[in-house]
Write an enzyme that holds these catalytic residues in place. Structure first.
Site, PDB file in Angstrom:
ATOM      1  N   SER A 190       0.818  -1.219   0.000  1.00 52.45           N
ATOM      2  CA  SER A 190       0.000   0.000   0.000  1.00 52.45           C
ATOM      3  C   SER A 190       0.850   1.268   0.000  1.00 52.45           C
ATOM      4  O   SER A 190       1.989   1.274   0.473  1.00 52.45           O
ATOM      5  CB  SER A 190      -0.948  -0.014   1.210  1.00 52.45           C
ATOM      6  N   SER A 269       3.608   3.938  -7.038  1.00 48.85           N
ATOM      7  CA  SER A 269       4.112   4.583  -8.239  1.00 48.85           C
ATOM      8  C   SER A 269       4.290   3.582  -9.394  1.00 48.85           C
ATOM      9  O   SER A 269       4.460   2.376  -9.189  1.00 48.85           O
ATOM     10  CB  SER A 269       5.422   5.304  -7.934  1.00 48.85           C
ATOM     11  N   GLY A 271       6.736   3.146 -11.576  1.00 48.04           N
ATOM     12  CA  GLY A 271       8.028   2.467 -11.703  1.00 48.04           C
ATOM     13  C   GLY A 271       8.107   1.231 -10.814  1.00 48.04           C
ATOM     14  O   GLY A 271       8.612   0.179 -11.232  1.00 48.04           O
ATOM     15  N   VAL A 272       7.603   1.351  -9.597  1.00 48.77           N
ATOM     16  CA  VAL A 272       7.661   0.211  -8.663  1.00 48.77           C
ATOM     17  C   VAL A 272       6.791  -0.937  -9.197  1.00 48.77           C
ATOM     18  O   VAL A 272       7.206  -2.101  -9.207  1.00 48.77           O
ATOM     19  CB  VAL A 272       7.218   0.633  -7.246  1.00 48.77           C
ATOM     20  N   GLU A 296      -2.745  -0.077  -9.201  1.00 47.30           N
ATOM     21  CA  GLU A 296      -3.179   1.290  -9.546  1.00 47.30           C
ATOM     22  C   GLU A 296      -1.993   2.193  -9.266  1.00 47.30           C
ATOM     23  O   GLU A 296      -1.455   2.192  -8.156  1.00 47.30           O
ATOM     24  CB  GLU A 296      -4.398   1.693  -8.720  1.00 47.30           C
ATOM     25  N   CYS A 330      -3.328  10.641  -6.176  1.00 47.83           N
ATOM     26  CA  CYS A 330      -3.017  10.159  -7.525  1.00 47.83           C
ATOM     27  C   CYS A 330      -3.872  10.897  -8.542  1.00 47.83           C
ATOM     28  O   CYS A 330      -3.505  11.040  -9.692  1.00 47.83           O
ATOM     29  CB  CYS A 330      -3.257   8.663  -7.598  1.00 47.83           C
TER      30      CYS A 330
END
Ligand code: NAD
Length: 544
Positions: A190, A269, A271-272, A296, A330
């Site tokens: 999370s 994010s 990239g992760v 997401e 976001c």
């Protein structure tokens, strides 16, 4: 386990949890203020919770107030590799019993959790979110209280819909769908910015019979811990959700190397998430099943303004959409496209409102904004602002001060270059960049909005002209998973605007909807024939 109930149980249709006002003199304000004071007056110790057991490793992190970063609210223990392995084993051990429960018995845990949160736990989750994530009372109330209550109540109703969905049968056979949980365990990761998301990422798979390893964000530990304690208070059995704070890379490597990984439920994010997808792809032969990947991720959310729009409505949407929760949603508006004819009016109104914005400690309810989450975010956002000072124009704001808390002024930037860096990249802070276009170029700008960033999370169109709204809705159909007409692009409500984006913004499995719940089941189709054939031949095989 023997049966505990016979009957088809019904679920009441959910309604959205009303938002409390916390107005001066209200009982909810007095009660929350008291909880804020008690929570700020203590430093709790947060253990790992694995199989219902508290584990303290002695390798400590600190949970602080971002708006007063010298104030430590809690210490928390980082997992060691063997704790992660133990958490996977605990999830596996709890699985058979939990998955064997009639789904209504699992649902009862989350309905009870919703009730606790609506009543006796509301102040605790709100206070933790306000202190440790620097949310104002309103931002916390719509997240840690209302949204999480809604997730728990609506998901139960969606689960009931799914269970009722059964195939047709005939007098000669009974066809059934068995909504099995996925095999293995679910890895839930999370983000810091919504307490409700941690509660949802873990409990949605659990409602459908899965068991979970939860790695919460290191910068939002207090709200995550109290969510876990609330679920325990609601009767969640040990091992169904295992709470494992720790180094994200180490925890993730162990979880994603496990052959029993059934799925990943991620918000954070881009990239992760892409790194996780890579890891799972590379390891695909290792797993017993194809892990479900639900994520997401980032956004570059837009407000597109047509010359027929109302400048006051646009300015309010800009200010609320870009600066509430310091732009750390976001869905936060971070780029706005304004026709030249409206710009002076929109700009002046927005600047007027920005000058009135109050910023400070969230315990002072007069503040509209507070600090950004940590030093890393502070430095990154300040870097974008200093880029704008050199390559664009700062219309308002631009200041920052990290001495006591990580404060960044709400900032409005203007650029003539539609491809400018600040119009393309996710900043995740209170920075809104405006591009002013010639009124006659509206259709061209729609293409620019669609193509400017890799994301497609949220966006809005402001226009009075219905034909224009149709035109924008068509041109921007794939530019946003949540599209708003004459409204700011933030503030999705469970059950009303299921949330999620496409392209680089995620798998669009719509949190708080039936679509998301379906990702956590693996349906088994069952056909039962009453009178099986006794002869292998068919009538057509006879001659004449
Ligand atoms: P983040 O990606 O830094 O962290 C999210 C989670 O991933 C945290 O638990 C973190 O510890 C973990 N993590 C970090 N690095 C990792 C790694 N290398 N391997 C495995 N796990 C790792 O994101 P954040 O700063 O917590 O949240 C902000 C981001 O989340 C923004 O990009 C925002 O757009 C996105 N977000 C998206 C939505 C949505 O619904 N689309 C909602 C909220 C936040």
């Amino acid at each position: 386990m023997s049966a505990n109930f016979s009957g088809i149980r019904s679920v009441i249709p959910p309604v959205n949890e009303p938002i409390k006002s916390y107005a001066p003199g209200s009982p909810e304000k007095a009660s929350l203020k008291a909880r804020l004071a008690s929570m700020a007056g203590e430093t709790i110790d947060i253990p790992l919770i694995i199989g219902g057991r508290e584990i303290r490793t002695g390798d400590l992190g600190r949970a602080v107030m971002p708006h007063k970063h010298g104030h430590v609210l809690a210490t928390f223990h980082h997992a060691r590799p063997k704790d992660v392995t133990a958490a996977i084993a605990a999830a596996q051990a709890a699985k058979a019993e939990w998955a064997s429960w009639p789904w209504e018995d699992r649902a009862a845990v989350f309905l009870k959790a919703a009730d606790l949160l609506a009543t006796s736990w509301r102040d605790t989750l709100n206070a933790a979110t306000m202190l440790n994530q620097s949310k104002t009372v309103y931002q916390s109330e719509i997240d840690a209280a209302c949204e999480l209550i809604d997730f728990w109540r609506y998901n139960v109703a969606f689960g009931a819909d799914i269970m009722r969905e059964q195939p047709v049968s005939t007098t000669a056979m009974w066809n059934q769908t068995d909504y099995r949980p996925l095999e293995g365990f679910i890895y839930a990761v999370s983000p810091f910015n919504f307490t409700a998301i941690g509660g949802n990422l873990t409990t949605t798979p659990a409602l459908m019979g899965n068991t979970v390893l939860w790695k919460p964000a290191g910068t939002a530990m207090l709200g995550a811990y109290y969510t876990m304690k609330l679920l325990e208070a609601a009767g969640l059995p040990p091992g169904v959700i295992n709470f494992v704070p720790g180094d994200p890379v180490m925890v993730s490597q162990i979880a994603m190397n496990a052959p029993d990984l059934g799925g990943i439920h991620f918000t954070g994010s881009t990239g992760v998430f892409q790194g996780m997808w890579d890891h799972v792809g590379t390891n695909i032969r290792r797993y017993r099943s194809y892990p479900r990947l639900v994520g997401e991720t980032g956004g570059k959310d837009f407000i597109m303004v047509h010359p027929s729009a109302d400048p006051q409505e646009v300015a309010v949407a800009m200010v609320r959409g870009a600066y509430e929760y310091q732009g750390q949603k976001c869905s936060a508006a971070s780029r706005v496209y304004v026709p030249k004819s409206l710009w002076p009016s929109v700009r002046d109104r927005a600047v007027g409102m920005m000058r009135e914005i109050t910023m400070g400690d969230t315990r002072d309810f007069r503040n509209f904004m507070s600090a950004v989450i940590d030093k890393k975010a502070f430095t990154k956002i300040a870097g974008y602002i200093s880029h704008a000072k050199r390559h664009a124009k700062i219309i308002q704001g631009g200041g920052s001060n990290g001495r006591v808390g990580y404060f960044i002024e709400p900032t409005l930037v203007q650029t003539d270059n539609p491809g400018y860096k600040l119009l393309c990249e996710e900043i995740f802070g209170p920075v809104l960049t405006a591009h002013v276009y010639a009124d006659s170029k509206f259709a061209d700008m729609l293409q620019v909005v669609d193509q400017t960033s890799p994301y497609a999370l949220t966006g809005s169109i402001f226009a009075k002209d219905r034909a224009v709204i149709r035109q924008a809705s068509a041109a921007l159909r794939n530019a946003a998973g949540n599209f708003y007409i004459n409204d700011k692009p933030t503030g999705a409500t469970v059950g009303q605007q299921p949330f999620g984006g496409a392209r680089a913004s995620g798998t669009n499995d719509k949190a708080g909807s039936k679509l998301n719940l379906l990702r956590w089941v693996s349906a088994r189709s069952i056909k039962e024939t009453y009178n099986p054939p006794k002869d292998f031949t068919y009538p057509f095989m006879g001659e004449e």
